[in-house]
Design an enzyme around this catalytic site. Structure first.
Site, short mmCIF file in Angstrom:
data_model
loop_
_atom_site.label_atom_id
_atom_site.label_comp_id
_atom_site.label_asym_id
_atom_site.label_seq_id
_atom_site.Cartn_x
_atom_site.Cartn_y
_atom_site.Cartn_z
CD GLU A 82 -7.17 -2.23 -0.98
OE1 GLU A 82 -8.18 -1.67 -1.45
OE2 GLU A 82 -7.01 -2.46 0.23
CD GLU A 89 -8.54 -4.70 3.42
OE1 GLU A 89 -7.40 -4.20 3.36
OE2 GLU A 89 -8.83 -5.78 2.89
CB ALA A 127 -1.26 -2.22 3.37
N GLY A 163 -6.13 -1.02 3.65
CA GLY A 163 -6.00 -1.71 4.93
C GLY A 163 -6.55 -0.90 6.09
#
Ligand code: COA
Length: 260
Positions: A135, A115, A66, A112
């Protein structure tokens, strides 16, 4: 449609969807997530497309996570909204997409990015892929389904270790753990993944859609996977594809599925 952060190309019945922010290692910001959502709707509505390949532009990154710069100042509410909206409009959409989605991991797939790859139906990787959920090294946890899907794919203990250490694994380890199904040389990754997609596209898309739903039902808390399978199995007998597939077998010819 015109996209700023992604590219969408078509090759025969395969859509190749690329995250295209190579200067930021294809980091996922809100705009990119929205564009991926819109591209998936475009692909969903296109009867010509059978299979989707999701990858990143360049050799360095699939998606390096992200966009940290975007969320660094978020409040608790904004953080929750980011995760909820992303899961709703992209990650869950990919997991439940009615056409097969293959993630071709061409480099870093972090946070992300991993993911995103894990929400696809399965994954291929280049030999220089690096995968992890870093993270906790940023003081946050995976928010796009990573705590759930990583544990489903590699088992709870290994997922816990990966999340706690925030470490990266290479393609061979990902293969050994079942996180990726195939490892290819970087220059072969897309072509080999396209070959898999082409093989899939020769089968009944109606049956594949039903199989995706049945497999996913078993990982859902409010559905019974076995019951979903029985229902979908029975429904297959009412499709044109089933008539074509069985008649082709009995007549010793290759099927030509109408997709109905
Ligand atoms: N969010 C925002 N920007 C990112 C990013 C991310 N997740 N990952 C990389 N970038 C940006 C860098 O800030 C840099 O931008 P700049 O040139 O404007 O400074 C550019 O992409 C290149 O990255 P850089 O760190 O210089 O490349 P590198 O080869 O030295 O390192 C990584 C590669 C992947 C190890 C490193 O970029 C990294 O750790 N990224 C963050 C990974 C992460 O924690 N992801 C989870 C987020 S929840």
């Amino acid at each position: 449609m015109n996209y700023q952060n992604i590219t969408l190309d078509y090759d025969n019945r395969i859509a190749v969807l690329r995250v295209n922010r190579p200067k930021k290692l294809n980091a996922l910001n809100r705009e990119t997530i929205q564009e991926l959502h819109e591209a998936l709707i475009e692909i969903q509505d296109d009867d010509e497309v059978a299979v989707v390949i999701l990858t990143g532009t360049g050799e360095k990154a699939f998606v390096a996570g992200a966009d940290i710069a975007e969320f660094a100042d978020y409040s608790v509410e904004e953080g929750q909204d980011l995760a909820a909206k992303g899961q709703e409009i992209l990650f869950n959409v990919i997991e439940n997409f009615s056409k097969p989605v293959i993630a071709a991991i061409n480099g870093f797939a972090l946070g992300g990015g991993l993911e995103l790859a894990m929400s696809a139906h399965f994954r291929t990787a280049s030999t220089h892929a690096k995968m992890g959920l870093p993270e906790t090294s940023l003081g946050v946890i995976p928010g796009y389904g990573g705590t759930q899907r990583l544990a489903q794919l590699v088992g709870k203990g290994k997922a816990m270790e990966m999340i706690m250490t925030a470490g990266m694994m290479n393609a061979d380890e990902g293969y050994r753990l079942g996180l990726v199904n195939h490892v290819f040389a970087p220059e072969d990754l897309l072509e080999e993944t396209q070959k898999l997609a082409t093989k899939i596209s020769k089968n009944s898309m109606v049956a594949i859609k039903a199989a995706i739903e049945a497999v996913n039902a078993g990982f859902s808390h409010d559905k019974d996977g076995y019951a979903a399978e029985i229902k979908a199995f029975g429904e297959a007998f009412g499709t044109e594809d089933f008539k074509e597939g069985t008649q082709a077998f009995l007549n010793k010819r290759k099927p030509d599925f109408p997709g109905q």
